[in-house]
Write a protein that holds these residues in place. Structure first.
Motif, short mmCIF file in Angstrom:
data_model
loop_
_atom_site.label_atom_id
_atom_site.label_comp_id
_atom_site.label_asym_id
_atom_site.label_seq_id
_atom_site.Cartn_x
_atom_site.Cartn_y
_atom_site.Cartn_z
N TYR A 1 -7.05 -5.11 -3.19
CA TYR A 1 -5.59 -5.23 -3.06
C TYR A 1 -5.01 -4.90 -4.43
CZ TYR A 1 -1.00 -6.66 -1.51
OH TYR A 1 0.34 -6.66 -1.15
N ALA A 2 -4.54 -3.68 -4.57
CA ALA A 2 -4.12 -3.13 -5.86
C ALA A 2 -2.61 -3.32 -6.08
CB ALA A 2 -4.48 -1.65 -5.90
N PRO A 3 -2.15 -3.12 -7.31
CA PRO A 3 -0.70 -3.19 -7.55
C PRO A 3 0.08 -2.30 -6.58
CG PRO A 3 -1.87 -3.09 -9.63
CD PRO A 3 -2.91 -2.94 -8.56
N GLN A 4 -0.45 -1.10 -6.26
CA GLN A 4 0.27 -0.19 -5.36
C GLN A 4 0.48 -0.81 -3.98
OE1 GLN A 4 1.80 2.71 -6.40
NE2 GLN A 4 2.77 2.50 -4.40
N ASP A 5 -0.47 -1.62 -3.52
CA ASP A 5 -0.31 -2.27 -2.21
C ASP A 5 0.89 -3.21 -2.23
OD1 ASP A 5 -2.61 -1.15 -0.88
OD2 ASP A 5 -3.83 -2.36 -2.24
N PHE A 6 1.05 -3.94 -3.35
CA PHE A 6 2.19 -4.85 -3.42
C PHE A 6 3.49 -4.06 -3.61
CE2 PHE A 6 5.01 -8.15 -5.04
CZ PHE A 6 4.74 -9.17 -4.13
N ILE A 7 3.42 -2.97 -4.37
CA ILE A 7 4.61 -2.12 -4.56
C ILE A 7 5.05 -1.58 -3.19
CG2 ILE A 7 5.48 0.03 -5.59
CD1 ILE A 7 3.46 -0.51 -7.93
N ASP A 8 4.09 -1.17 -2.36
CA ASP A 8 4.42 -0.66 -1.02
C ASP A 8 5.17 -1.72 -0.20
OD1 ASP A 8 3.20 1.71 -1.67
OD2 ASP A 8 1.33 1.28 -0.59
N LEU A 9 4.71 -2.96 -0.32
CA LEU A 9 5.35 -4.07 0.41
C LEU A 9 6.78 -4.26 -0.10
CD1 LEU A 9 4.96 -6.46 2.40
CD2 LEU A 9 4.06 -7.80 0.49
#
Ligand code: FDA
Length: 390
Positions: free
Chosen positions: A77-85
């Motif tokens: 679960y990378a920073p990009q996954d949270f950015i997408d959210l």
């Protein structure tokens, strides 16, 4: 007694993330907290704008007795996954510095996003529940002042003891010990350090920030340091405080990237009639320069100061030695270093190896990030890791 598939204790960053992940997989999830609302630390984080992740997230930016433990969850679960959210919720954000991402608006948006996602997963969030006992006759049973709940899975997401005035507790450690697991000794981290004795002269500089490199052992951080009326603070000091232990010295380079000895000796060659205080004033903030001239033992014109003395003064400017007498403690610490020993947990799922169905996530675990969004990224990633298997 009400029954669920999973009970999560602590409606903070990690607990909400685990709850929404499990809930959206169809699990019946109860999220319990003793506070009056979820996500209180998120609300005050990042000066009210929540530094929700850091794009440079990597396991080497976390402290843990096992430096490899965080790799699995952070990798999945990378920073990009949270950015997408965050993007899916239309929350505007910006990169401030050093890969740190903040909301343009307010950290309230992050809490609203997480509670909306919990609602989408049918998560039952109940606040103002004081937890009085946990037992495991068969399933886990959680007794509160407002009823008893049972589930085959129990997640401890109650964070660390930093900022007790906000309801933070060492509850996770009590549960750890209750089930025969170990705790790596916790201590306050990302915390201002205090000075005593001779170093108290720096009190006069309270409020002054300097570009600096703070070093402790092999670790160093190049950011601003701030003199306070009690000692030292600012990002460089907060960062190094996580590595500092009682009795150790902190070396503060007040002229990062410059050889101070060479600069002083060169100034003597070029402008021998100049006062040392003038030269120090050109290199450092005026009040700092004034204050340092005396302990450096320098006075008068450069021409009258031996190169050796200038060299020694330069060395001190590139590594001023402070031995803090302590820190401002949990009351001012952004996080806690140490916590639930990762040796007893699965790095894939955060489940306790010896107690099937019991999970620990977030700051409660002995994984502590640098300043700058790393701690939230760990909370999200460890929450997802558990939420995917509950
Ligand atoms: P968290 O502390 O968020 O949640 C724990 C929850 O458990 C709380 O809701 C609490 O009420 C509940 N709880 C505790 N004991 C309980 C009990 N006995 N019974 C029931 N419930 C209980 N990090 C970052 O990455 N970027 C940032 O900008 C900041 N800024 C920041 C500012 C300040 C002032 C602080 C103090 C901290 C930060 N942090 C940060 C750190 C970050 O807030 C922290 O690492 C995460 O909130 C940890 O998430 P957890 O979910 O593990 O714990």
């Amino acid at each position: 007694m009400e029954r669920f598939d999973a009970i999560i204790l602590g409606a903070g960053a990690a607990g909400m993330m685990a709850a929404l992940t499990a809930g959206q997989r169809g699990r019946r999830v109860l999220l319990l907290d003793h506070a009056d609302k979820p996500g209180k630390k998120i609300l005050i984080s990042g000066g009210g704008r929540c530094n929700f992740t850091n794009v440079h997230t990597a396991a080497d930016r976390f402290l843990s007795a096992n430096p490899h433990f965080a790799k699995s969850a952070l990798g999945r679960y990378a920073p990009q996954d949270f950015i997408d959210l965050v993007d899916r919720h239309g929350i505007a954000w910006h990169e401030k510095t050093l890969g740190q991402l903040f909301c343009d608006g307010s950290s309230r948006q992050i809490v609203a996003m997480l509670t909306d996602e919990c609602a989408a997963g049918g998560v039952d969030i109940r606040v103002q529940h004081a937890i009085t006992a946990i037992s495991k006759p068969d399933d886990f049973s959680v007794t509160t002042d407002r009823g008893t709940f049972a589930a085959p899975s129990l997640v401890i997401a109650t964070g660390g003891p930093s900022i007790p005035q906000m309801g933070a507790t060492g509850f996770a450690y009590d549960v750890t010990r209750q089930f025969g697991l170990k705790v790596v000794e916790p201590r306050p981290a990302l915390v201002p350090l205090t000075l005593s004795g001779e170093a108290m002269m720096f009190r006069g500089l309270s409020g002054i920030a300097v570009d600096s490199i703070a070093r402790c052992g092999k670790q160093s951080f190049h950011e601003a340091s701030l003199f306070t009326h009690r000692g030292l603070s600012g990002p460089a000091i907060l960062q190094i405080s996580s590595y500092w232990r009682n009795g150790e010295a902190i070396l503060l380079d007040l002229l990062p990237g410059r050889d101070a000895a060479a600069a002083l000796i060169a100034a003597k060659r070029e402008r021998p009639r100049t006062q040392i205080r003038t030269i120090l004033g050109e290199l450092l903030p005026a009040r700092l320069a004034e204050l340092l001239a005396e302990p450096l033992g320098l006075n008068g014109e450069l021409a009258n100061i031996a190169d050796k003395a200038l060299g020694a003064a330069g060395e001190r400017l590139n590594g001023w030695r402070f031995v803090p007498n302590g820190s401002e403690g949990y009351a001012k610490a952004e996080v806690t270093v140490g916590g639930v020993d990762t040796a007893g947990l699965s790095s894939k799922t955060m489940e306790a190896r010896k107690i099937p169905g019991l999970y620990f996530i977030g700051e409660a675990v002995d994984v502590t990030g640098w300043l700058g969004g790393y701690n939230f990224q760990w909370a999200w990633a460890s929450g997802v890791a558990a939420g995917q298997v509950l």
